[in-house]
Write a protein that holds these residues in place. Structure first.
Motif, PDB file in Angstrom:
ATOM      1  N   PRO A 169       0.820  -1.221   0.000  1.00 18.29           N
ATOM      2  CA  PRO A 169       0.000   0.000   0.000  1.00 18.29           C
ATOM      3  C   PRO A 169       0.853   1.270   0.000  1.00 18.29           C
ATOM      4  O   PRO A 169       0.490   2.258  -0.647  1.00 18.29           O
ATOM      5  CB  PRO A 169      -0.815  -0.123   1.295  1.00 18.29           C
ATOM      6  CG  PRO A 169      -0.897  -1.590   1.538  1.00 18.29           C
ATOM      7  CD  PRO A 169       0.418  -2.140   1.083  1.00 18.29           C
ATOM      8  N   ALA A 170       1.965   1.243   0.709  1.00 18.35           N
ATOM      9  CA  ALA A 170       2.844   2.414   0.725  1.00 18.35           C
ATOM     10  C   ALA A 170       3.422   2.687  -0.655  1.00 18.35           C
ATOM     11  O   ALA A 170       3.449   3.829  -1.124  1.00 18.35           O
ATOM     12  CB  ALA A 170       3.964   2.206   1.747  1.00 18.35           C
ATOM     13  N   VAL A 171       3.884   1.643  -1.325  1.00 19.10           N
ATOM     14  CA  VAL A 171       4.424   1.790  -2.674  1.00 19.10           C
ATOM     15  C   VAL A 171       3.368   2.356  -3.611  1.00 19.10           C
ATOM     16  O   VAL A 171       3.649   3.218  -4.459  1.00 19.10           O
ATOM     17  CB  VAL A 171       4.944   0.429  -3.195  1.00 19.10           C
ATOM     18  CG1 VAL A 171       5.216   0.473  -4.695  1.00 19.10           C
ATOM     19  CG2 VAL A 171       6.202   0.029  -2.436  1.00 19.10           C
ATOM     20  N   TYR A 172       2.137   1.889  -3.456  1.00 18.80           N
ATOM     21  CA  TYR A 172       1.051   2.350  -4.318  1.00 18.80           C
ATOM     22  C   TYR A 172       0.768   3.839  -4.114  1.00 18.80           C
ATOM     23  O   TYR A 172       0.482   4.569  -5.082  1.00 18.80           O
ATOM     24  CB  TYR A 172      -0.203   1.532  -4.015  1.00 18.80           C
ATOM     25  CG  TYR A 172      -1.390   1.872  -4.880  1.00 18.80           C
ATOM     26  CD1 TYR A 172      -1.553   1.286  -6.131  1.00 18.80           C
ATOM     27  CD2 TYR A 172      -2.357   2.781  -4.446  1.00 18.80           C
ATOM     28  CE1 TYR A 172      -2.640   1.588  -6.930  1.00 18.80           C
ATOM     29  CE2 TYR A 172      -3.450   3.094  -5.240  1.00 18.80           C
ATOM     30  CZ  TYR A 172      -3.587   2.492  -6.480  1.00 18.80           C
ATOM     31  OH  TYR A 172      -4.665   2.812  -7.270  1.00 18.80           O
ATOM     32  N   VAL A 173       0.837   4.312  -2.884  1.00 26.53           N
ATOM     33  CA  VAL A 173       0.396   5.669  -2.569  1.00 26.53           C
ATOM     34  C   VAL A 173       1.478   6.716  -2.810  1.00 26.53           C
ATOM     35  O   VAL A 173       1.153   7.875  -3.114  1.00 26.53           O
ATOM     36  CB  VAL A 173      -0.107   5.735  -1.109  1.00 26.53           C
ATOM     37  CG1 VAL A 173      -0.329   7.181  -0.658  1.00 26.53           C
ATOM     38  CG2 VAL A 173      -1.401   4.940  -0.963  1.00 26.53           C
ATOM     39  N   VAL A 174       2.749   6.362  -2.716  1.00 28.81           N
ATOM     40  CA  VAL A 174       3.808   7.371  -2.813  1.00 28.81           C
ATOM     41  C   VAL A 174       3.683   8.240  -4.071  1.00 28.81           C
ATOM     42  O   VAL A 174       3.748   9.480  -3.981  1.00 28.81           O
ATOM     43  CB  VAL A 174       5.201   6.715  -2.722  1.00 28.81           C
ATOM     44  CG1 VAL A 174       6.289   7.716  -3.144  1.00 28.81           C
ATOM     45  CG2 VAL A 174       5.469   6.253  -1.297  1.00 28.81           C
ATOM     46  N   PRO A 175       3.495   7.678  -5.278  1.00 28.13           N
ATOM     47  CA  PRO A 175       3.349   8.558  -6.448  1.00 28.13           C
ATOM     48  C   PRO A 175       2.140   9.482  -6.350  1.00 28.13           C
ATOM     49  O   PRO A 175       2.210  10.644  -6.780  1.00 28.13           O
ATOM     50  CB  PRO A 175       3.195   7.565  -7.613  1.00 28.13           C
ATOM     51  CG  PRO A 175       3.816   6.303  -7.137  1.00 28.13           C
ATOM     52  CD  PRO A 175       3.517   6.258  -5.671  1.00 28.13           C
ATOM     53  N   LEU A 176       1.040   8.998  -5.799  1.00 28.92           N
ATOM     54  CA  LEU A 176      -0.140   9.837  -5.637  1.00 28.92           C
ATOM     55  C   LEU A 176       0.133  10.978  -4.659  1.00 28.92           C
ATOM     56  O   LEU A 176      -0.347  12.106  -4.852  1.00 28.92           O
ATOM     57  CB  LEU A 176      -1.324   9.003  -5.133  1.00 28.92           C
ATOM     58  CG  LEU A 176      -1.734   7.803  -5.994  1.00 28.92           C
ATOM     59  CD1 LEU A 176      -2.934   7.096  -5.365  1.00 28.92           C
ATOM     60  CD2 LEU A 176      -2.040   8.226  -7.410  1.00 28.92           C
ATOM     61  N   ALA A 177       0.901  10.688  -3.617  1.00 27.68           N
ATOM     62  CA  ALA A 177       1.221  11.722  -2.622  1.00 27.68           C
ATOM     63  C   ALA A 177       2.085  12.815  -3.238  1.00 27.68           C
ATOM     64  O   ALA A 177       1.838  14.013  -3.024  1.00 27.68           O
ATOM     65  CB  ALA A 177       1.921  11.087  -1.428  1.00 27.68           C
ATOM     66  N   TYR A 178       3.093  12.421  -3.996  1.00 27.11           N
ATOM     67  CA  TYR A 178       3.927  13.425  -4.655  1.00 27.11           C
ATOM     68  C   TYR A 178       3.100  14.267  -5.620  1.00 27.11           C
ATOM     69  O   TYR A 178       3.252  15.499  -5.691  1.00 27.11           O
ATOM     70  CB  TYR A 178       5.081  12.753  -5.405  1.00 27.11           C
ATOM     71  CG  TYR A 178       6.304  12.519  -4.553  1.00 27.11           C
ATOM     72  CD1 TYR A 178       7.072  13.589  -4.090  1.00 27.11           C
ATOM     73  CD2 TYR A 178       6.709  11.238  -4.210  1.00 27.11           C
ATOM     74  CE1 TYR A 178       8.197  13.387  -3.305  1.00 27.11           C
ATOM     75  CE2 TYR A 178       7.834  11.020  -3.425  1.00 27.11           C
ATOM     76  CZ  TYR A 178       8.576  12.103  -2.981  1.00 27.11           C
ATOM     77  OH  TYR A 178       9.697  11.896  -2.203  1.00 27.11           O
ATOM     78  N   LEU A 179       2.207  13.635  -6.376  1.00 28.97           N
ATOM     79  CA  LEU A 179       1.383  14.368  -7.329  1.00 28.97           C
ATOM     80  C   LEU A 179       0.442  15.328  -6.614  1.00 28.97           C
ATOM     81  O   LEU A 179       0.324  16.502  -7.003  1.00 28.97           O
ATOM     82  CB  LEU A 179       0.576  13.383  -8.175  1.00 28.97           C
ATOM     83  CG  LEU A 179      -0.442  13.997  -9.140  1.00 28.97           C
ATOM     84  CD1 LEU A 179       0.261  14.902 -10.159  1.00 28.97           C
ATOM     85  CD2 LEU A 179      -1.250  12.910  -9.837  1.00 28.97           C
TER      86      LEU A 179
END
Length: 359
Positions: A169-179
């Protein structure tokens, strides 16, 4: 932006999502609902990452120790009431302490929602590693994580139980968080709060409408997410998460205090204990409200859960004994030793005693 208000909105949305009656009323909305989770996971990205230090280890301890306590207590309860041997439950308990996997947590503790804390630890660790790796290393890491984002849904069932601390889940969310944080900084925080709220709210409503019409499902904690094989679904679900968080970012720019800020200040405690309060409220309503419409049951149960949980959370966080033994800020705090020294701590978006100035 008042981060206590933001946390308050997010944690109350968590309570709504876990309400026993909510899916009878808002099933289409909640099937793809993820921005409440992504919002919490995006909050550390609002501040610069701290360097590696002892404060980082203390921070991990502050998050993991309550997880350890609740998982252990619930594992004992489940072993007592369900047909599982002590040896088997002990092995499963050790497994979830390592993996933080939602499906395993559901089996071992009957509380799959606990996945968030280990996943948050993994996310903050990934973010600190990225930000402390230099410009080139950061660019490479973000590109790799964007690629990995496309494949999480294909591997979650097979690999998630074997990875540490809710890593997928962390790997999935990191790009969304940066965006999301990039859009907030470059566009929306430069716009007046009301205008920014109207723009982000309109975009979110359009995206949510498309998600509901398509009948899309999105469950980040379980890794049940769209992937490269369904690019349209992946895009819509990601937009639902990011635009929903951006909408709340604008809402948190207004002067909203009271219960929202209080729930946000004690969001960790609300998150951990709301399920127990909600279960008690649910049992009472089932016994004494025969024939009530679902809308009334939802409204009463939600209000009762919030109004009981927030004061309980405040009490547990502020009492010296419970603060020390349930929510210690470091091993030294737990064992009653004075801290060796103080330096700037990493950003911690869900603790009981942190002020807005330190977020």
């Amino acid at each position: 932006m008042n981060q206590n208000v933001l946390k308050g909105i997010l944690v109350l949305l968590v309570v709504v999502d876990h309400n026993e009656f909510s899916r009878n009323l808002f099933r289409g909305f909640l099937e793809g609902f993820s921005f409440h989770v992504v919002g919490f996971l995006m909050m550390p990205f609002l501040r610069p990452a701290a360097p590696w230090s002892r404060d980082y280890l203390n921070y991990l301890f502050r998050l993991y120790f309550p997880y350890l306590l609740v998982v252990t207590a619930m594992a004992i309860v489940v072993a007592w009431v369900e047909p599982v041997t002590a040896g088997e439950q002990a092995l499963r308990w050790l497994h979830v302490l390592y993996s933080g996997n939602s499906a395993l947590l559901k089996q071992v503790t009957d509380m799959a929602l606990l996945w968030f804390l280990p996943a948050f630890i993994s996310l903050v660790t990934l973010r600190m590693a990225i930000e402390n790796s230099g410009r080139t290393g950061k660019a490479i890491a973000i590109v790799l994580l964007c690629v990995a984002h496309l494949f999480v849904g294909t591997v979650s069932r097979e690999f998630a139980p074997y990875l540490p601390l809710g890593l997928l889940p962390a790997v999935y969310v990191v790009p969304l968080a940066y965006l999301g944080v990039l859009l907030q900084r470059r566009i929306f925080e430069r716009i007046a709060p009301l205008a920014a709220l109207l723009v982000t709210g309109t975009i979110y409503v359009a995206v949510k409408h498309a998600q509901i019409r398509a009948g899309l499902y999105n469950e980040i904690g379980f890794g049940m997410v769209a992937d490269y094989r369904a690019p349209g679904a992946l895009l819509i679900n990601d937009l639902e998460a990011v635009t929903g968080v951006l909408m709340l970012f604008q809402l948190a720019r207004f002067r909203l205090e009271g219960l929202l800020a209080l729930a946000g200040k004690y969001s960790l405690q609300v998150y951990l204990f709301h399920a127990f309060v909600a279960l008690g409220v649910y049992k009472v309503l089932l016994r004494f409200t025969a024939g009530w419409p679902v809308a009334a049951l939802f409204t009463v149960s939600l209000l009762a859960t919030v109004l009981l949980t927030v004061p309980l959370a405040r009490f547990l966080a502020e009492q010296p004994l419970t603060r020390r033994f349930l929510f210690p800020r470091s091993p030294a705090d737990l064992f009653g030793r004075p801290p060796a020294g103080r330096s700037r701590a990493p950003v911690i978006p869900s603790t009981a005693t942190q002020s807005d100035a330190r977020q």
